[in-house]
Design a protein around this motif. Sequence first.
Motif, PDB file in Angstrom:
ATOM      1  N   ASP A 131       3.519   8.536  -4.753  1.00 60.60           N
ATOM      2  CA  ASP A 131       3.399   9.845  -5.395  1.00 60.60           C
ATOM      3  C   ASP A 131       2.771  10.865  -4.458  1.00 60.60           C
ATOM      4  OD1 ASP A 131       4.621   9.112  -7.639  1.00 60.60           O
ATOM      5  OD2 ASP A 131       2.801   8.760  -8.814  1.00 60.60           O
ATOM      6  N   LEU A 132       1.815  10.382  -3.689  1.00 61.62           N
ATOM      7  CA  LEU A 132       1.076  11.289  -2.815  1.00 61.62           C
ATOM      8  C   LEU A 132       1.978  11.873  -1.730  1.00 61.62           C
ATOM      9  CD1 LEU A 132      -1.695  12.457  -2.383  1.00 61.62           C
ATOM     10  CD2 LEU A 132      -2.303  10.485  -1.027  1.00 61.62           C
ATOM     11  N   LEU A 135       0.818  -1.205   0.000  1.00 64.50           N
ATOM     12  CA  LEU A 135       0.000   0.000   0.000  1.00 64.50           C
ATOM     13  C   LEU A 135       0.857   1.263   0.000  1.00 64.50           C
ATOM     14  CD1 LEU A 135      -2.835  -1.112   2.417  1.00 64.50           C
ATOM     15  CD2 LEU A 135      -2.964  -0.793  -0.046  1.00 64.50           C
ATOM     16  N   SER A 144       3.662   1.701  -1.366  1.00 62.05           N
ATOM     17  CA  SER A 144       4.161   1.981  -2.715  1.00 62.05           C
ATOM     18  C   SER A 144       3.075   2.629  -3.576  1.00 62.05           C
ATOM     19  CB  SER A 144       4.700   0.707  -3.368  1.00 62.05           C
ATOM     20  OG  SER A 144       3.692  -0.250  -3.457  1.00 62.05           O
ATOM     21  N   GLU A 145       1.813   2.283  -3.280  1.00 61.61           N
ATOM     22  CA  GLU A 145       0.719   2.920  -4.029  1.00 61.61           C
ATOM     23  C   GLU A 145       0.594   4.407  -3.700  1.00 61.61           C
ATOM     24  OE1 GLU A 145      -2.775   1.324  -5.086  1.00 61.61           O
ATOM     25  OE2 GLU A 145      -2.269  -0.790  -4.863  1.00 61.61           O
ATOM     26  N   PHE A 146       0.976   4.744  -2.480  1.00 61.79           N
ATOM     27  CA  PHE A 146       0.827   6.133  -2.041  1.00 61.79           C
ATOM     28  C   PHE A 146       2.083   6.974  -2.277  1.00 61.79           C
ATOM     29  CE2 PHE A 146      -2.677   4.281   0.261  1.00 61.79           C
ATOM     30  CZ  PHE A 146      -3.636   5.264   0.164  1.00 61.79           C
TER      31      PHE A 146
END
Lengths: 423, 224
Positions: A300-301, A294, A296-298
């Motif tokens: 950019d944020l 998870l 890694s999914e965030f």
Amino acid sequence: MKLHNYTLKYLAVALLSVIMLWGVLFYIHIKEQIGESLDRNLNNYKLDFIQAAQKDSAVLTQLFVSGDVYHITEIPEEEALTIRDTYHDSTISMDGEDVSARKLTSAFSLNNKYYKLELTTSTLEEESLIKNILYGIIGLYLALLLSILFINNLLLRKLWRPFYSIIGQMEKFHLGRNTQVTTADTSISEFASLNETITSLVARAEDTFSSQRQFVENASHELQTPLAISLNRLELLLENESLSDDAAMSVTQVMKGLERLSRLNKTLLLLTRIENNQFPATTTVNFNDLVQTLISEFEDLYQHRNITVQIEKAKQPLLFSMNEDLAATLLVNLLKNAIIHNIDNGKITINIQPYKFEITNTGAAEPLDTTRVFNRFYKNSANKQSTGLGLAIVKAIANLYGLSADYTYRHEQHTIAILFPRK
Amino acid sequence: MNILLIEDETDLQEVVKESLSKEGFLVETAGSFQEGLKKISFYDYDCVLLDIMLPGGDGLRILEKLKEMDKSENVIIISAKDSVDDKIKGLNLGADDYLTKPFHIAELNARVKSVLRRKQFDGKNTLECANVKVDINEFTVHVNDQLLSLNRKEFDILVYLMSNRNRLISKSSLAERVWGDYMDDADDFEFIYSQMKNLRKKLKDSGAEIKITAMYGMGYKLEA
């Protein structure tokens, strides 16, 4: 205090006074009886003695007859005539010890001589008799108490079983879990009525609660489509070449509002579905792996705001059996919360222990209201990105699985810890 | 190309029809189970968009009927029920894709085109726009036959924009598509900007004849 202990307490006090009163009366009565019989005996001894003395005056010199003490003095006639038989308590010396005794003072004439007779008899045996009676009463009291305790326990336990059964179920009762209250048949009308009342009360409460939740779910669901269609229409409108820039900006503002509404609605729907327990499938979730994915999914944020994320892991992974989607939702909301309420160039620390998931972030330099932080729509900041529902979702998922979610503020850092049960 | 939309909600029907027509598709609509069944029996379509919650019957039955009739229509299931069971059931019955309501129009465009591409080009999955050529299976981008290297996110953004050429792509739709469902909460989608900036720069440097413009702070548009 348990009911049967309570009744026992009162019975013990009441019984004690009754038995004590009875004991005192009994004691007085027995003592009177014994005193009377003592005096009678003394009188008999006196008559026996006078009779014996008439036969043989030698007894006059005898002082002791079978433990009784005779004291004879010769007195003048006038004095003898004033003496009436009197009994009174006294002491005698026996084996060098003073023991209580009963004394009869009398006068008699023999061969025209007058004598004063003082006859003393020990009351030792009678005293021990009274003592035994007292012991007997105490023993009786204790025996009564014990048997009452026993009967009370046995009887009350049996009688109150339906009551304890329903109380036990009420303790475990949670609104919204659709718990069925099962009542045992009872011939006691009070308990039967209690059972009936509670069963119907629970059913009504559950009914109201579930219909309310159903309403929220349906309302969110019904809102979803018109919202989406409005957004779609506005998207198409925005593509219209003839639209002026000003109009396009207005459309954009409306779309932003609608998107926000749609997100809020989706989140509410999710919250209701969690509370309605609509995620039944469970698997063993490895939180260490999940958090890694998870994060890694965030990427950019949080990189966009230059926030550093640090993960500390124990050797043993955090494993817990729950719905996989909900586990992801739980972590996503914690991560989002830590990112959205962070400061630029801030820091997020994630600590995973076998029974604990802890996420700490920099942010506002003041603690949040610990009593309200997990409430729906609790917002401390005017942050536009916050729906105010993220931590409510965390709490709802935690509640569903019996986990605890805690918020703490230390060293200008906000920490949310999820505690998992130890097996 | 002609598309059949089987959907009982008239509002949604209109929006989808308008949007797909803009892409040059011929769109026919059916508002009920019976109507849908009748249309698939009489006509052939390239793609069927199928709502599985229909008045008059289970939409999945239409899927079964298509199979029975040995028709090779591409089917994309549209459903408000985002349950995994339905998804698996639908895909097992031969549906090509599954879209959960509510969806972004751009997402539907991309899905429809992707499904049609796969059918048309015998497994080859390429997109072309001016001098830019994207091979989705191979994960490559060529500008004037020169290889352009993009990272995963830039590539996904480009594919999505190219599938919706000259259309407005909202940031939320883009975020959902490229960054996943979890990103739908971030209100202003600022994080999209840095990837977009890099992509634009790379396209410009490589001499691509396509341009990505920001639209009113709402989204982006790819123009060729």
